[in-house]
Scaffold this active site. Structure first.
Site, short mmCIF file in Angstrom:
data_model
loop_
_atom_site.label_atom_id
_atom_site.label_comp_id
_atom_site.label_asym_id
_atom_site.label_seq_id
_atom_site.Cartn_x
_atom_site.Cartn_y
_atom_site.Cartn_z
N HIS A 154 -0.91 12.65 2.68
CA HIS A 154 -0.14 11.48 3.12
C HIS A 154 -0.77 10.95 4.40
O HIS A 154 -0.56 11.49 5.49
CB HIS A 154 1.33 11.82 3.36
CG HIS A 154 2.15 10.60 3.69
ND1 HIS A 154 2.83 9.88 2.73
CD2 HIS A 154 2.37 9.96 4.87
CE1 HIS A 154 3.46 8.86 3.31
NE2 HIS A 154 3.18 8.89 4.61
N TYR B 229 5.23 -4.70 12.04
CA TYR B 229 4.47 -4.22 13.19
C TYR B 229 3.02 -4.63 13.01
O TYR B 229 2.56 -4.86 11.88
CB TYR B 229 4.60 -2.70 13.34
CG TYR B 229 4.09 -1.90 12.16
CD1 TYR B 229 2.80 -1.36 12.15
CD2 TYR B 229 4.89 -1.66 11.06
CE1 TYR B 229 2.33 -0.62 11.07
CE2 TYR B 229 4.43 -0.92 9.98
CZ TYR B 229 3.16 -0.41 9.98
OH TYR B 229 2.70 0.32 8.90
N ARG C 297 4.50 2.97 -4.49
CA ARG C 297 5.50 3.35 -3.50
C ARG C 297 6.61 2.31 -3.41
O ARG C 297 6.34 1.11 -3.34
CB ARG C 297 4.82 3.50 -2.13
CG ARG C 297 5.69 4.15 -1.06
CD ARG C 297 5.03 4.05 0.29
NE ARG C 297 5.53 5.03 1.24
CZ ARG C 297 5.44 4.92 2.56
NH1 ARG C 297 4.88 3.85 3.09
NH2 ARG C 297 5.91 5.86 3.36
N HIS D 241 8.61 12.46 3.12
CA HIS D 241 9.22 13.08 4.29
C HIS D 241 10.61 13.64 4.00
O HIS D 241 11.50 13.64 4.86
CB HIS D 241 9.26 12.08 5.45
CG HIS D 241 8.02 11.25 5.60
ND1 HIS D 241 6.75 11.76 5.38
CD2 HIS D 241 7.86 9.94 5.92
CE1 HIS D 241 5.86 10.79 5.57
NE2 HIS D 241 6.50 9.68 5.88
N ASP E 90 0.26 12.03 7.98
CA ASP E 90 0.87 10.73 8.24
C ASP E 90 0.03 9.88 9.20
O ASP E 90 0.49 8.86 9.70
CB ASP E 90 2.30 10.86 8.77
CG ASP E 90 3.06 9.53 8.79
OD1 ASP E 90 2.92 8.76 7.84
OD2 ASP E 90 3.79 9.28 9.78
#
Length: 291
Positions: free
Chosen positions: A27, A45, A120, A176, A244
């Site tokens: 990931h 962002y 996803r 997660h 991550d």
């Protein structure tokens, strides 16, 4: 641009733990570079450039062999940056895409040829404006053979999502662990609810990832280790792990990637568990033809 966000450590430590041969960072993301791969107009962002060269340098520094690159929300449904990174990996990366639910079978086939093995669905309202469950179910029913669906959500909407997840006709991978409150401990309500989800189907996988996001006490993330180790042990055939990197939206609490790697033996203390977490399980999902 001065307002672009940097959320990753500029000099991560060398981990004390050495990953097993063939270990997969399952990931991670790439950001841009923006001049070549502009960010979505809907992005919540605006990160600095964190492209494939930096990702693969980190992979080698930490001692991993392969990467699974997950399309970051800042790139929307344009998967060009992810595909570019996979193409530059010399076969050492595969990916998870974010797609418009109206995507055609021909476009899905092109993604497959580019190394994508899943899509996803993001249900974090602070990152996406709309998550149309009915359209998600339609595209999930049209995926190439061997693909899966990755779902990102927070623990407070798990029960709301259960009917939707039950209807998805392909394997699921939960990002997660659905963001449980790890301070509740391994027997707290969030992880009990998550175990109930895992017990409802034998094709639901999860990522034992992101102590930096889930344990507000900070490094060395003791609450995360205590809460997650029993989950890894009990569902050892359906768990994977990743850094991550480059840690989207973590600019105010940037983790040291070497310390993240040192979490691995704390949640998977035996060679058997480490092998499943880092090698066998991610290979089953992303490189099954090599097994």
């Amino acid at each position: 641009m001065s307002d672009r966000i940097v959320s990753w450590h500029d000099a991560p430590s060398k981990p004390l733990y050495t990953p097993l041969a063939g270990a997969v960072d399952a990931h991670c993301h790439v950001f841009g570079p923006m001049a070549q791969f502009p960010f979505s107009a809907k992005a919540k962002y605006l990160p600095g450039d964190a492209g494939p060269d930096a990702l693969f340098a980190l992979r080698d520094h930490l001692g991993f062999s392969r990467n699974v690159i997950v399309q970051a929300s800042c790139h929307g449904t344009d998967n060009a940056a992810t595909l570019d990174a996979i193409a530059k990996s010399d076969g050492k990366a595969r990916g998870v895409a974010v797609v418009d639910p109206a995507i055609s079978e021909a476009e899905l086939a092109t993604l497959h040829a580019g190394g994508i093995r899943g899509i996803r669905f993001n249900f974090l309202k602070r990152l996406v404006d709309d998550a149309p469950k009915d359209k998600f179910l339609d595209v999930a029913s049209r995926l190439p053979e061997g693909w899966h669906v990755v779902i990102y959500f927070e623990a407070d909407i798990l029960e709301e999502l259960r009917p939707f997840m039950d209807a998805i006709p392909v394997p699921l991978v939960i990002d997660h662990m659905g963001r449980p409150d790890v301070t509740q401990g391994p027997d707290g309500p969030d992880l009990k609810a998550f175990r109930a989800l895992l017990d409802s189907r034998d094709d639901i996988w999860f990522k034992a990832t992101c102590p930096d996001r889930l344990d507000a006490a900070g490094d060395p993330w003791d609450a995360f280790a205590l809460a997650v180790a029993p989950l890894v042990a009990d569902y050892r055939n359906r768990v994977i792990w990743g850094t991550d990197w480059p840690h989207p939206n973590m600019q105010d609490a940037i983790p040291d990637d070497g310390h993240l790697v040192d979490m691995i033996p704390r949640i998977a203390p035996t060679i058997e568990l480490q092998t499943k977490l880092l090698v066998t399980n991610p290979m089953r999902l992303y490189w099954p033809e090599e097994l």
